[in-house]
Design an enzyme around this catalytic site. Sequence first.
Site, short mmCIF file in Angstrom:
data_model
loop_
_atom_site.label_atom_id
_atom_site.label_comp_id
_atom_site.label_asym_id
_atom_site.label_seq_id
_atom_site.Cartn_x
_atom_site.Cartn_y
_atom_site.Cartn_z
CG ASP A 82 -1.84 1.21 1.25
OD1 ASP A 82 -1.73 2.06 0.35
OD2 ASP A 82 -2.69 1.29 2.16
CD1 TRP A 107 2.43 -4.59 5.56
CD2 TRP A 107 3.75 -2.81 5.54
NE1 TRP A 107 2.27 -3.98 4.35
CE2 TRP A 107 3.07 -2.88 4.31
CE3 TRP A 107 4.65 -1.78 5.77
CZ2 TRP A 107 3.27 -1.94 3.30
CZ3 TRP A 107 4.84 -0.86 4.76
CH2 TRP A 107 4.15 -0.94 3.56
CG ASP A 126 6.59 2.90 4.60
OD1 ASP A 126 6.26 2.20 3.62
OD2 ASP A 126 5.80 3.24 5.50
CD1 TRP A 158 4.48 0.21 8.22
CD2 TRP A 158 5.17 0.40 10.32
NE1 TRP A 158 3.66 -0.56 9.01
CE2 TRP A 158 4.07 -0.45 10.30
CE3 TRP A 158 5.79 0.69 11.55
CZ2 TRP A 158 3.55 -1.03 11.47
CZ3 TRP A 158 5.27 0.12 12.70
CH2 TRP A 158 4.18 -0.74 12.64
CE1 TYR A 167 5.78 5.10 1.96
CE2 TYR A 167 4.24 6.53 0.82
CZ TYR A 167 4.91 5.31 0.93
OH TYR A 167 4.70 4.34 -0.02
CB THR A 170 6.45 0.96 0.03
OG1 THR A 170 5.72 1.95 0.76
CG2 THR A 170 6.48 -0.31 0.86
N1 ABN Z 1 3.37 2.34 4.48
C1 ABN Z 1 2.81 3.09 3.44
C2 ABN Z 1 1.99 4.20 3.96
C3 ABN Z 1 2.61 5.39 4.27
C4 ABN Z 1 1.85 6.44 4.75
C5 ABN Z 1 0.48 6.27 4.94
C6 ABN Z 1 -0.12 5.06 4.61
C7 ABN Z 1 0.64 4.02 4.12
#
Ligand code: ABN
Length: 182
Positions: A82, A107, A126, A158, A167, A170
């Site tokens: 995600d 995760w 991340d 994360w 962020y 990923t």
């Molecule tokens: N781990 C991905 C993510 C980052 C920020 C918000 C939601 C999902």
Amino acid sequence: MNWLDRITEGSTRKVARLSSRRSFLTRLGTVVAGTAAAVPLLPVARGNAPEESRAAAPDESGMNGEEFDPKSCAYWRHCSIDGFACSCCGGTQSTCPPGTELARMTWLGTCRNPGDNVDYIISYNDCCGKGSCGRCLCNRNEGDRPMWMPPKNNDTNWCQGVTSQSYHCTIAAVVGVAVADD
Ligand code: ABN
């Protein structure tokens, strides 16, 4: 107060001190705090070793099609991702783009590699320290669990325990072969 009163009072206070609810709670609190300090609280994987040093990653060279394209949402390792695939952001499926920092807390998902039909444990780390990459957003949720099961939830930022909580993207690194639960 005579000597008998003093002795009686002293021993009564001692018994009360050792058997009171407050003293029990104090000792219980000490044990709980001591245990919490000794045992890590977050049962999440820490993606310390680079994928290249892990024996389990399957050989994907020579494989064609979307399921073997790390820039595609259909890439087999993305079965529970995600976020923005780092392969589209200047990194690879197992390395962060330059200028970003790998979050060690992560995760995990289990994805089947169609190349050898083996289930692998995938660590979705991340990469942090830059604004959102904005490319190759992919949201697949195989085996995703609610937020109250953090190691198996993919809808969480994360970027924790790193310099910046910002962020970027990923990665999807193979950390091992999944073993069937008998
Ligand atoms: N781990 C991905 C993510 C980052 C920020 C918000 C939601 C999902």
